[in-house]
Design a protein around this motif. Structure first.
Motif, PDB file in Angstrom:
ATOM      1  N   UNK A  11      35.170  43.746  38.857  1.00  0.00           N
ATOM      2  CA  UNK A  11      36.589  43.668  38.488  1.00  0.00           C
ATOM      3  C   UNK A  11      37.505  43.988  39.665  1.00  0.00           C
ATOM      4  N   UNK A  12      37.003  44.702  40.679  1.00  0.00           N
ATOM      5  CA  UNK A  12      37.815  45.054  41.847  1.00  0.00           C
ATOM      6  C   UNK A  12      37.905  43.940  42.886  1.00  0.00           C
ATOM      7  N   UNK A  13      37.068  42.904  42.754  1.00  0.00           N
ATOM      8  CA  UNK A  13      37.109  41.787  43.701  1.00  0.00           C
ATOM      9  C   UNK A  13      38.227  40.852  43.258  1.00  0.00           C
ATOM     10  N   UNK A  14      39.247  40.659  44.101  1.00  0.00           N
ATOM     11  CA  UNK A  14      40.397  39.852  43.678  1.00  0.00           C
ATOM     12  C   UNK A  14      40.029  38.400  43.402  1.00  0.00           C
ATOM     13  N   UNK A  15      40.759  37.772  42.504  1.00  0.00           N
ATOM     14  CA  UNK A  15      40.541  36.355  42.194  1.00  0.00           C
ATOM     15  C   UNK A  15      40.833  35.478  43.410  1.00  0.00           C
ATOM     16  N   UNK A  16      41.812  35.869  44.198  1.00  0.00           N
ATOM     17  CA  UNK A  16      42.125  35.173  45.438  1.00  0.00           C
ATOM     18  C   UNK A  16      42.320  36.246  46.494  1.00  0.00           C
TER      19      UNK A  16
END
Length: 137
Positions: A11-16
């Motif tokens: 969840x901490x990995x950004x979508x972009x």
């Protein structure tokens, strides 16, 4: 089940953009790496944080620039596929980003690469306080 050190929550990995972290290579040299979203399983990929064409950090501490599933080199604008690391345009055409193997389990991104040891989240210079004094002696 994969064994490995947790890098971050998925969840901490950004979508972009990217999540910057530091690993040590087989010679105990610290290297910056980035986690980016990918449409292929396991949903993220990790790459060494350097353009292979010319030493240039892709993520300078605020997330790598991305567009349409590609990581953009801030120096020449070459674009690397977030899933394969391959570049087919610009100055870096024909090169591929060096990969760092990761796995996802129970919503956590794990380092699954025997060639690297996880050091910490953030860049190489983000592991401690630095002086902000402008006074010289």
């Amino acid at each position: 089940m994969t064994t490995g050190t947790t890098i971050a929550s998925l969840a901490d990995v950004p979508e972009s953009g990217s999540l910057l972290f530091t690993v040590a290579d087989g010679h105990a040299e610290d290297r910056e790496a980035i986690l980016v979203r990918c449409d292929e399983e396991p949903g993220v990929r990790a790459w060494i944080n350097t353009c292979p064409h010319e030493y240039q950090r892709l993520d300078r501490g605020r997330g790598a620039a991305m567009r349409d599933g590609e990581i953009i080199c801030p120096k020449h604008g070459s674009m690397f596929d977030a899933c394969s690391g391959e570049c087919d345009n610009g100055e870096a055409a024909g090169t591929t980003l060096p990969s760092v193997s990761v796995a996802v389990e129970d919503g956590e991104v794990l380092l699954a690469d025997d060639d690297y040891t996880f050091r910490h989240e953030g860049g190489i210079d983000d592991d401690g306080p630095s002086s902000t004094s402008h006074i010289g002696f």
